[in-house]
Design a protein around this motif. Sequence first.
Motif, PDB file in Angstrom:
ATOM      1  N   LEU A   1       0.894  -1.210  -0.255  1.00  0.00           N
ATOM      2  CA  LEU A   1       0.330  -0.118   0.136  1.00  0.00           C
ATOM      3  C   LEU A   1       0.979   0.861  -0.430  1.00  0.00           C
ATOM      4  CD1 LEU A   1      -2.936  -0.955   3.013  1.00  0.00           C
ATOM      5  CD2 LEU A   1      -2.723  -0.452   0.086  1.00  0.00           C
ATOM      6  N   TRP A   2       1.947   1.161   0.347  1.00  0.00           N
ATOM      7  CA  TRP A   2       3.042   2.312   0.401  1.00  0.00           C
ATOM      8  C   TRP A   2       3.521   2.563  -0.306  1.00  0.00           C
ATOM      9  CZ3 TRP A   2       3.601   5.683   5.020  1.00  0.00           C
ATOM     10  CH2 TRP A   2       4.169   6.329   5.247  1.00  0.00           C
ATOM     11  N   LYS A   3       3.814   1.827  -1.028  1.00  0.00           N
ATOM     12  CA  LYS A   3       4.804   2.003  -2.314  1.00  0.00           C
ATOM     13  C   LYS A   3       3.367   2.656  -3.108  1.00  0.00           C
ATOM     14  CE  LYS A   3       4.741  -1.883  -4.836  1.00  0.00           C
ATOM     15  NZ  LYS A   3       4.894  -3.251  -6.017  1.00  0.00           N
ATOM     16  N   HIS A   4       2.447   2.216  -3.473  1.00  0.00           N
ATOM     17  CA  HIS A   4       1.981   2.934  -4.244  1.00  0.00           C
ATOM     18  C   HIS A   4       0.828   4.424  -4.027  1.00  0.00           C
ATOM     19  CE1 HIS A   4       1.191  -0.402  -7.083  1.00  0.00           C
ATOM     20  NE2 HIS A   4       1.259  -1.354  -5.507  1.00  0.00           N
ATOM     21  N   ILE A   5       1.193   4.413  -2.810  1.00  0.00           N
ATOM     22  CA  ILE A   5       0.602   5.889  -1.700  1.00  0.00           C
ATOM     23  C   ILE A   5       1.437   7.392  -2.168  1.00  0.00           C
ATOM     24  CG2 ILE A   5      -0.291   7.106   0.313  1.00  0.00           C
ATOM     25  CD1 ILE A   5      -1.868   4.699   0.533  1.00  0.00           C
ATOM     26  N   ILE A   6       2.792   7.080  -1.437  1.00  0.00           N
ATOM     27  CA  ILE A   6       3.976   7.116  -1.466  1.00  0.00           C
ATOM     28  C   ILE A   6       4.467   8.277  -2.987  1.00  0.00           C
ATOM     29  CG2 ILE A   6       5.427   8.509   0.331  1.00  0.00           C
ATOM     30  CD1 ILE A   6       3.119   7.439   1.725  1.00  0.00           C
ATOM     31  N   PRO A   7       4.634   9.824  -2.718  1.00  0.00           N
ATOM     32  CA  PRO A   7       4.805   9.697  -3.688  1.00  0.00           C
ATOM     33  C   PRO A   7       6.646  10.216  -3.928  1.00  0.00           C
ATOM     34  CG  PRO A   7       4.004  11.820  -2.767  1.00  0.00           C
ATOM     35  CD  PRO A   7       4.221  10.626  -2.002  1.00  0.00           C
ATOM     36  N   ILE A   8       7.372   8.813  -3.656  1.00  0.00           N
ATOM     37  CA  ILE A   8       8.452   9.347  -3.937  1.00  0.00           C
ATOM     38  C   ILE A   8       9.534   8.045  -4.955  1.00  0.00           C
ATOM     39  CG2 ILE A   8      11.117   8.583  -2.340  1.00  0.00           C
ATOM     40  CD1 ILE A   8       9.439   9.195   0.220  1.00  0.00           C
ATOM     41  N   GLU A   9      10.157   8.938  -5.104  1.00  0.00           N
ATOM     42  CA  GLU A   9      10.498   8.516  -5.922  1.00  0.00           C
ATOM     43  C   GLU A   9      10.923   6.600  -6.479  1.00  0.00           C
ATOM     44  OE1 GLU A   9      10.308   8.931 -10.433  1.00  0.00           O
ATOM     45  OE2 GLU A   9       8.876   9.977  -9.604  1.00  0.00           O
ATOM     46  N   ASP A  10      12.420   6.963  -4.800  1.00  0.00           N
ATOM     47  CA  ASP A  10      13.010   5.941  -5.152  1.00  0.00           C
ATOM     48  C   ASP A  10      12.805   4.727  -3.669  1.00  0.00           C
ATOM     49  OD1 ASP A  10      15.538   3.917  -4.799  1.00  0.00           O
ATOM     50  OD2 ASP A  10      16.194   6.009  -3.717  1.00  0.00           O
ATOM     51  N   PHE A  11      12.401   3.644  -4.769  1.00  0.00           N
ATOM     52  CA  PHE A  11      11.263   3.084  -3.884  1.00  0.00           C
ATOM     53  C   PHE A  11      12.224   2.717  -2.423  1.00  0.00           C
ATOM     54  CE2 PHE A  11      10.910  -2.014  -2.961  1.00  0.00           C
ATOM     55  CZ  PHE A  11       9.690  -1.737  -2.609  1.00  0.00           C
ATOM     56  N   THR A  12      13.541   2.008  -2.425  1.00  0.00           N
ATOM     57  CA  THR A  12      14.624   1.689  -1.121  1.00  0.00           C
ATOM     58  C   THR A  12      13.703   3.281  -0.242  1.00  0.00           C
ATOM     59  OG1 THR A  12      16.165   2.921  -2.031  1.00  0.00           O
ATOM     60  CG2 THR A  12      15.561   0.457  -2.467  1.00  0.00           C
ATOM     61  N   GLN A  13      13.741   4.195  -0.344  1.00  0.00           N
ATOM     62  CA  GLN A  13      13.934   5.262   0.731  1.00  0.00           C
ATOM     63  C   GLN A  13      11.924   5.599   1.057  1.00  0.00           C
ATOM     64  OE1 GLN A  13      15.924   8.215   1.776  1.00  0.00           O
ATOM     65  NE2 GLN A  13      16.454   6.931   0.795  1.00  0.00           N
ATOM     66  N   LYS A  14      11.164   4.465   0.108  1.00  0.00           N
ATOM     67  CA  LYS A  14       9.824   4.884   0.482  1.00  0.00           C
ATOM     68  C   LYS A  14      10.466   4.128   1.665  1.00  0.00           C
ATOM     69  CE  LYS A  14       7.343   5.497  -3.549  1.00  0.00           C
ATOM     70  NZ  LYS A  14       6.236   4.792  -4.935  1.00  0.00           N
ATOM     71  N   LEU A  15      10.536   2.805   1.639  1.00  0.00           N
ATOM     72  CA  LEU A  15      10.965   1.266   2.633  1.00  0.00           C
ATOM     73  C   LEU A  15      11.329   2.219   3.839  1.00  0.00           C
ATOM     74  CD1 LEU A  15      11.240  -1.570   0.572  1.00  0.00           C
ATOM     75  CD2 LEU A  15       9.270  -0.315   1.452  1.00  0.00           C
ATOM     76  N   GLN A  16      12.494   2.269   3.606  1.00  0.00           N
ATOM     77  CA  GLN A  16      13.217   3.608   4.807  1.00  0.00           C
ATOM     78  C   GLN A  16      12.412   3.928   5.710  1.00  0.00           C
ATOM     79  OE1 GLN A  16      15.686   2.135   5.679  1.00  0.00           O
ATOM     80  NE2 GLN A  16      17.309   1.644   3.795  1.00  0.00           N
ATOM     81  N   TRP A  17      10.790   5.163   4.684  1.00  0.00           N
ATOM     82  CA  TRP A  17      10.216   6.027   4.722  1.00  0.00           C
ATOM     83  C   TRP A  17       9.283   5.574   6.507  1.00  0.00           C
ATOM     84  CZ3 TRP A  17      11.397   9.991   7.400  1.00  0.00           C
ATOM     85  CH2 TRP A  17      12.541  11.179   6.623  1.00  0.00           C
ATOM     86  N   LEU A  18       8.798   4.113   5.370  1.00  0.00           N
ATOM     87  CA  LEU A  18       8.331   3.568   6.319  1.00  0.00           C
ATOM     88  C   LEU A  18       8.590   2.416   7.399  1.00  0.00           C
ATOM     89  CD1 LEU A  18       5.367   1.503   5.963  1.00  0.00           C
ATOM     90  CD2 LEU A  18       6.233  -0.485   4.959  1.00  0.00           C
ATOM     91  N   SER A  19       9.672   2.808   7.929  1.00  0.00           N
ATOM     92  CA  SER A  19      10.085   1.899   8.207  1.00  0.00           C
ATOM     93  C   SER A  19      10.505   3.335  10.076  1.00  0.00           C
ATOM     94  CB  SER A  19      11.640   1.409   8.257  1.00  0.00           C
ATOM     95  OG  SER A  19      11.541  -0.134   7.496  1.00  0.00           O
ATOM     96  N   VAL A  20      11.041   4.059   9.137  1.00  0.00           N
ATOM     97  CA  VAL A  20      10.868   4.663  10.440  1.00  0.00           C
ATOM     98  C   VAL A  20       9.496   5.620  10.700  1.00  0.00           C
ATOM     99  CG1 VAL A  20      10.915   7.561  10.320  1.00  0.00           C
ATOM    100  CG2 VAL A  20      12.742   6.113   9.660  1.00  0.00           C
ATOM    101  N   ILE A  21       8.632   4.959  10.707  1.00  0.00           N
ATOM    102  CA  ILE A  21       7.519   6.088  10.722  1.00  0.00           C
ATOM    103  C   ILE A  21       6.991   4.300  12.190  1.00  0.00           C
ATOM    104  CG2 ILE A  21       4.909   5.652   9.995  1.00  0.00           C
ATOM    105  CD1 ILE A  21       5.939   7.869   7.717  1.00  0.00           C
ATOM    106  N   PHE A  22       7.427   3.217  11.992  1.00  0.00           N
ATOM    107  CA  PHE A  22       6.866   1.742  12.311  1.00  0.00           C
ATOM    108  C   PHE A  22       7.947   2.226  13.354  1.00  0.00           C
ATOM    109  CE2 PHE A  22       5.659  -0.995   8.930  1.00  0.00           C
ATOM    110  CZ  PHE A  22       4.399  -0.582   8.498  1.00  0.00           C
ATOM    111  N   SER A  23       9.537   2.614  13.290  1.00  0.00           N
ATOM    112  CA  SER A  23      10.198   2.656  14.552  1.00  0.00           C
ATOM    113  C   SER A  23       8.669   3.986  15.640  1.00  0.00           C
ATOM    114  CB  SER A  23      11.697   3.126  14.230  1.00  0.00           C
ATOM    115  OG  SER A  23      11.823   1.951  13.543  1.00  0.00           O
TER     116      SER A  23
END
Length: 120
Positions: A60-82
Motif C-alpha cells: 500500500l505504501w509503495k503506491h501511496i507515497i510520491p517518492i521516486e526511489d523505492f528503497t527510500q519509500k521503504l526506509q520511511w515506512l520503517s522510520v514511521i513504524f519505529s
Amino acid sequence: MPKLDKSLTLILVLLSLVIYGASMPPTIFWQDAGIYATGIYVEGNVYSPGFPLYMILGNLWKHIIPIEDFTQKLQWLSVIFSAVASVFLFKSLAILLANKSTLFKKITALHSDKDSQSVS
C-alpha cells in the motif's frame, strides 16, 4: 489524558522521526531488508510466515507515497513504524510506572525477596 502526556508523546514522535530519518541508510541495508523489499516490489510473499502485515502495508505504501526511489519509500515506512513503536513503549512504561500496577508490585517484591535471600 493530561496535557503534559500529550505534549511528551508529540515530542517523542517528532524526536523519533528526526533521529530515525536522519540516520536511515540511503539504500537497502543488510540481509532480510533486501528480501522483504523484493517481496514488496514484486507484490509477493518471501517466507512461509513472511510478516504478512508488513508486506501488505509495504505494498500500500509503495503506491501511496510520491517518492521516486523505492528503497527510500521503504526506509520511511520503517522510520514511521519505529516512531510508533517508541510511542507504544513510552505509553506502556508510563502506565506501568504511574499506576504501580499489581504486576509491577509483584516484580519488585520478587526482586526484593531474591535480594534478601542472597544476603542471608
